[in-house]
Enzyme design. Structure first.
Site, PDB file in Angstrom:
ATOM      1  N   ASP A  43     128.157  50.630 -21.800  1.00 20.96           N
ATOM      2  CA  ASP A  43     126.712  50.396 -21.695  1.00 20.96           C
ATOM      3  C   ASP A  43     126.293  50.408 -20.223  1.00 20.96           C
ATOM      4  O   ASP A  43     125.102  50.322 -19.910  1.00 20.96           O
ATOM      5  CB  ASP A  43     126.294  49.107 -22.418  1.00 20.96           C
ATOM      6  CG  ASP A  43     127.014  47.874 -21.915  1.00 20.96           C
ATOM      7  OD1 ASP A  43     127.848  47.992 -21.004  1.00 20.96           O
ATOM      8  OD2 ASP A  43     126.725  46.778 -22.440  1.00 20.96           O
ATOM      9  N   SER A  44     127.269  50.569 -19.325  1.00 20.74           N
ATOM     10  CA  SER A  44     126.960  50.815 -17.913  1.00 20.74           C
ATOM     11  C   SER A  44     126.170  52.111 -17.757  1.00 20.74           C
ATOM     12  O   SER A  44     125.626  52.377 -16.689  1.00 20.74           O
ATOM     13  CB  SER A  44     128.248  50.876 -17.083  1.00 20.74           C
ATOM     14  OG  SER A  44     129.154  51.806 -17.647  1.00 20.74           O
ATOM     15  N   ASP A  82     130.769  51.212 -26.387  1.00 21.59           N
ATOM     16  CA  ASP A  82     130.372  49.814 -26.184  1.00 21.59           C
ATOM     17  C   ASP A  82     129.360  49.374 -27.225  1.00 21.59           C
ATOM     18  O   ASP A  82     128.394  50.105 -27.507  1.00 21.59           O
ATOM     19  CB  ASP A  82     129.682  49.702 -24.809  1.00 21.59           C
ATOM     20  CG  ASP A  82     130.334  48.683 -23.908  1.00 21.59           C
ATOM     21  OD1 ASP A  82     130.999  47.770 -24.415  1.00 21.59           O
ATOM     22  OD2 ASP A  82     130.168  48.826 -22.679  1.00 21.59           O
ATOM     23  N   LYS A 112     134.058  48.707 -28.188  1.00 22.95           N
ATOM     24  CA  LYS A 112     134.370  47.635 -27.230  1.00 22.95           C
ATOM     25  C   LYS A 112     133.333  46.541 -27.389  1.00 22.95           C
ATOM     26  O   LYS A 112     132.138  46.826 -27.505  1.00 22.95           O
ATOM     27  CB  LYS A 112     134.375  48.135 -25.789  1.00 22.95           C
ATOM     28  CG  LYS A 112     134.560  46.977 -24.781  1.00 22.95           C
ATOM     29  CD  LYS A 112     134.806  47.458 -23.381  1.00 22.95           C
ATOM     30  CE  LYS A 112     133.567  47.793 -22.610  1.00 22.95           C
ATOM     31  NZ  LYS A 112     132.642  46.651 -22.412  1.00 22.95           N
ATOM     32  N   GLU A 114     132.080  42.784 -25.778  1.00 23.81           N
ATOM     33  CA  GLU A 114     132.136  41.711 -24.781  1.00 23.81           C
ATOM     34  C   GLU A 114     132.062  40.368 -25.505  1.00 23.81           C
ATOM     35  O   GLU A 114     131.245  40.212 -26.417  1.00 23.81           O
ATOM     36  CB  GLU A 114     130.927  41.784 -23.835  1.00 23.81           C
ATOM     37  CG  GLU A 114     130.932  42.951 -22.905  1.00 23.81           C
ATOM     38  CD  GLU A 114     129.780  42.898 -21.893  1.00 23.81           C
ATOM     39  OE1 GLU A 114     129.145  41.837 -21.729  1.00 23.81           O
ATOM     40  OE2 GLU A 114     129.523  43.934 -21.277  1.00 23.81           O
ATOM     41  N   GLU A 181     137.458  41.667 -16.839  1.00 25.02           N
ATOM     42  CA  GLU A 181     136.599  42.100 -15.724  1.00 25.02           C
ATOM     43  C   GLU A 181     136.421  40.968 -14.723  1.00 25.02           C
ATOM     44  O   GLU A 181     136.082  39.837 -15.107  1.00 25.02           O
ATOM     45  CB  GLU A 181     135.238  42.570 -16.257  1.00 25.02           C
ATOM     46  CG  GLU A 181     134.304  43.018 -15.129  1.00 25.02           C
ATOM     47  CD  GLU A 181     133.131  43.872 -15.583  1.00 25.02           C
ATOM     48  OE1 GLU A 181     133.014  44.179 -16.773  1.00 25.02           O
ATOM     49  OE2 GLU A 181     132.328  44.242 -14.691  1.00 25.02           O
TER      50      GLU A 181
HETATM   51  O1  KIV Z   1     130.107  49.296 -19.562  1.00 25.77           O
HETATM   52  C1  KIV Z   1     131.111  49.492 -18.864  1.00 25.77           C
HETATM   53  O2  KIV Z   1     131.222  50.476 -18.127  1.00 25.77           O
HETATM   54  C2  KIV Z   1     132.180  48.506 -18.903  1.00 25.77           C
HETATM   55  C3  KIV Z   1     133.314  48.676 -17.945  1.00 25.77           C
HETATM   56  C4  KIV Z   1     132.910  48.075 -16.635  1.00 25.77           C
HETATM   57  C5  KIV Z   1     134.565  48.077 -18.428  1.00 25.77           C
HETATM   58  O3  KIV Z   1     132.119  47.572 -19.646  1.00 25.77           O
END
Ligand code: KIV
Length: 258
Positions: A43-44, A82, A112, A114, A181
């Site tokens: 989600d970056s 994500d 993924k 969080e 992280e």
């Molecule tokens: O969204 C992302 O790019 C991430 C990485 C920093 C692991 O969660």
């Protein structure tokens, strides 16, 4: 050879994993050709390429759109997407529905998520439904507003203990690996030793089973933004600026096209 969740899980203690983010077919194809173990459609995407201030603005539709773009590159790397802001904290059927969208519409092979030890039941539910999960502990960028900024985790004995428990809970839930992280390096190394699944670090020092970097950071796209733990392997900001300027100049001069 195609990388699967089994490839990732079996790497523990055998070799270090290299993972990278990608947000489109172009970058996904290059990451795969370079042999990355995991491509994360993070989600970056929000703050690296879409111009948002943080990852909080990223929606499910955005994640599905970008995951599907990377999928079209047919990567040999394991493709992970994500689950964006707040989705993991809904009723567990709703969480499963959103994870299923990333797999069915986006083409992700895993998601993924969080979170912390509190998520163990919901993670088990998703994994039991056949969706592999990559956990993410330590600094959780989706909580940036609650945290008031980004910082290192694991400095206090309480945080140290909580991080060990978070990692253990993710393993118990059935996650195939966990990302840590911005965790104090000594604590990160202890987490790596304490779990039987790979611990992939970002800003956690060398004591992990692998590393992940954000592609735009390590490629040097933005000289103004440079997290201390990132090594830049290229300076694409300068390369692209130079190419654009040369093109503009040659058009002005009549040197292009011939
Ligand atoms: O969204 C992302 O790019 C991430 C990485 C920093 C692991 O969660």
């Amino acid at each position: 050879m195609k990388k699967t969740v089994q490839t990732i899980r079996n790497s523990k203690g055998e070799r270090r994993l290299a993972a990278i983010t990608a947000y489109d077919a172009l970058m996904g194809a290059l990451a795969s050709r370079a042999g990355m173990d995991i491509i994360l459609v993070g989600d970056s995407v929000g703050n690296t390429v879409l111009g948002h201030p943080t990852t909080v603005q990223v929606t499910m539709d955005v994640m599905v759109h970008h995951t599907a773009a990377v999928r079209r590159a047919e990567p040999e790397s394991l493709l992970v997407a994500d689950l964006p802001f707040a989705q993991a904290h809904r009723e567990r059927e709703a969480v499963l529905e959103q994870c299923a969208r990333l797999v069915q519409e986006g083409g992700a092979e895993a998601v993924k998520i969080e979170g912390d030890a509190n998520l163990e039941p919901v993670l088990s539910h998703i994994i039991n439904a056949g969706i592999p999960v990559l956990g993410h502990i330590g600094l959780l960028p989706q909580r940036v507003n609650a945290l008031g900024g980004y910082r290192k985790f694991g400095k206090t004995p309480e945080e140290h203990q909580a991080l060990l428990e978070d990692a253990a809970a993710m393993e118990r839930a059935g996650c195939f690996a966990v990302i840590g992280e911005m965790i104090e390096p000594a604590v990160a190394a202890e987490i790596t030793q304490s779990i039987g699944i790979p611990h992939i670090g970002i800003g956690c020092g060398p004591g992990c089973d692998g590393q992940i970097l954000v592609c735009t950071d390590m490629l040097g796209f933005q000289s103004k933004f440079h997290p201390s733990f990132v090594k830049t392997y290229a300076n694409l900001e300068e390369t692209i600026l130079e190419a654009f300027r040369s093109y503009g100049q040659e058009v002005q001069d009549g040197a292009f096209p011939k």
